[in-house]
Design a protein around this motif. Structure first.
Motif, PDB file in Angstrom:
ATOM      1  N   THR A  28       1.132  -1.463   0.185  1.00 58.51           N
ATOM      2  CA  THR A  28      -0.081  -0.307  -0.200  1.00 58.51           C
ATOM      3  C   THR A  28       1.109   1.014  -0.195  1.00 58.51           C
ATOM      4  O   THR A  28       0.573   2.384  -0.680  1.00 58.51           O
ATOM      5  N   GLY A  29       2.242   1.183   0.608  1.00 61.23           N
ATOM      6  CA  GLY A  29       2.956   2.243   0.713  1.00 61.23           C
ATOM      7  C   GLY A  29       1.934   3.051   2.328  1.00 61.23           C
ATOM      8  O   GLY A  29       0.935   3.713   1.813  1.00 61.23           O
ATOM      9  N   MET A  30       3.423   4.814   1.892  1.00 62.23           N
ATOM     10  CA  MET A  30       2.781   6.032   2.582  1.00 62.23           C
ATOM     11  C   MET A  30       2.206   6.852   1.605  1.00 62.23           C
ATOM     12  O   MET A  30       3.185   7.148   1.450  1.00 62.23           O
ATOM     13  N   CYS A  31       1.523   7.858   2.149  1.00 66.29           N
ATOM     14  CA  CYS A  31       0.902   9.136   1.188  1.00 66.29           C
ATOM     15  C   CYS A  31       1.956  10.052   2.194  1.00 66.29           C
ATOM     16  O   CYS A  31       2.558   9.666   3.232  1.00 66.29           O
ATOM     17  N   ARG A  32       2.012  10.922   1.518  1.00 69.73           N
ATOM     18  CA  ARG A  32       3.138  12.064   1.702  1.00 69.73           C
ATOM     19  C   ARG A  32       2.911  13.398   1.231  1.00 69.73           C
ATOM     20  O   ARG A  32       2.224  13.321   0.371  1.00 69.73           O
ATOM     21  N   ASP A  33       3.389  13.756   1.456  1.00 70.71           N
ATOM     22  CA  ASP A  33       2.535  16.228   1.198  1.00 70.71           C
ATOM     23  C   ASP A  33       4.574  16.482   0.651  1.00 70.71           C
ATOM     24  O   ASP A  33       4.895  17.023   1.587  1.00 70.71           O
TER      25      ASP A  33
END
Length: 222
Positions: A28-33
């Motif tokens: 899935t992974g990690m969302c980042r800004d």
């Protein structure tokens, strides 16, 4: 798998059951800004350049802060700061640990260590978080979570071999870093981060397995 079931029933009942969820977490992974990351990246670079400028001015020349030979020449020969440790080859060590004891008494060494720390921060967290993303999962950052790298079965994390990424477990806490990089990792739309923590989990396991009456009583009574 049969061997695990027969010899290590707890591993099969608990750890192995977690594998599908950990795999999903990895995929899935990690969302980042990215905008926030760019912002703090610029802040770190500005601070780094200020420190380097002071170092170069005091040293009277520019030098590579990560070069043992150049740092040794500046610190020990030019500035006459006494070395504290020797390398296996008998030379004055310029490692962070070796010169760290000098930092309280020598501002130059303190600034040198600060500059190294900022360069490491950029290389370890800022640049990978911006660049090492995976387009197929929506430009997310992927860590490599693993349940079997640590003997205690604690979940570990590292960069993936195929997709890069970072060790998401080692990202500094907001209270430990001026740059609040943890704020760059965000939940997807419609979701929130939730934190769970087991209080004294190792001791609770010991109490349960050993049947130690006093220990059990202590936890039951809070």
């Amino acid at each position: 798998m049969r061997h695990i079931k027969e010899e290590q029933p707890l591993a099969y009942k608990i750890d192995i059951q977690c594998v599908p969820y950990i795999s999903r977490l990895n995929m899935t992974g990690m969302c980042r800004d990215p905008i926030y990351l760019e912002k703090i990246g610029k802040e770190v670079l500005i601070d780094l350049e200020k420190i380097k400028s002071l170092l170069y001015k005091e040293a009277g020349q520019q030098f590579d802060i990560n070069s043992p030979q150049q740092v040794s020449e500046i610190v020990f020969n030019k500035l006459k700061i006494p070395p504290q440790q020797l390398t296996p080859k008998g030379k004055a060590s310029t490692s962070d640990k070796a010169i760290g004891v000098l930092a309280p008494n020598y501002p130059f060494v303190k600034r040198l260590l600060d500059a190294r720390s900022l360069e490491k921060f950029i290389g370890t967290y800022i640049n990978p978080s911006i660049n090492e993303i995976y387009e197929e999962t929506g430009d997310r950052l992927h860590g490599d979570y693993n349940l079997f790298h640590v003997p205690t079965s604690r979940l570990s994390c590292g960069a993936t071999k195929s997709r890069g990424g970072i060790n998401l477990h080692s990202v500094p806490k907001k209270s430990d870093s001026k740059y609040k990089i943890r704020s760059a990792f965000i939940a997807p739309d419609g979701f929130s981060f939730v934190k769970f923590d087991f209080s004294n989990v190792e001791y609770r396991i010991i109490a349960n397995v050993s049947g130690e009456t006093n220990l059990i009583k202590t936890f039951n009574e809070g």
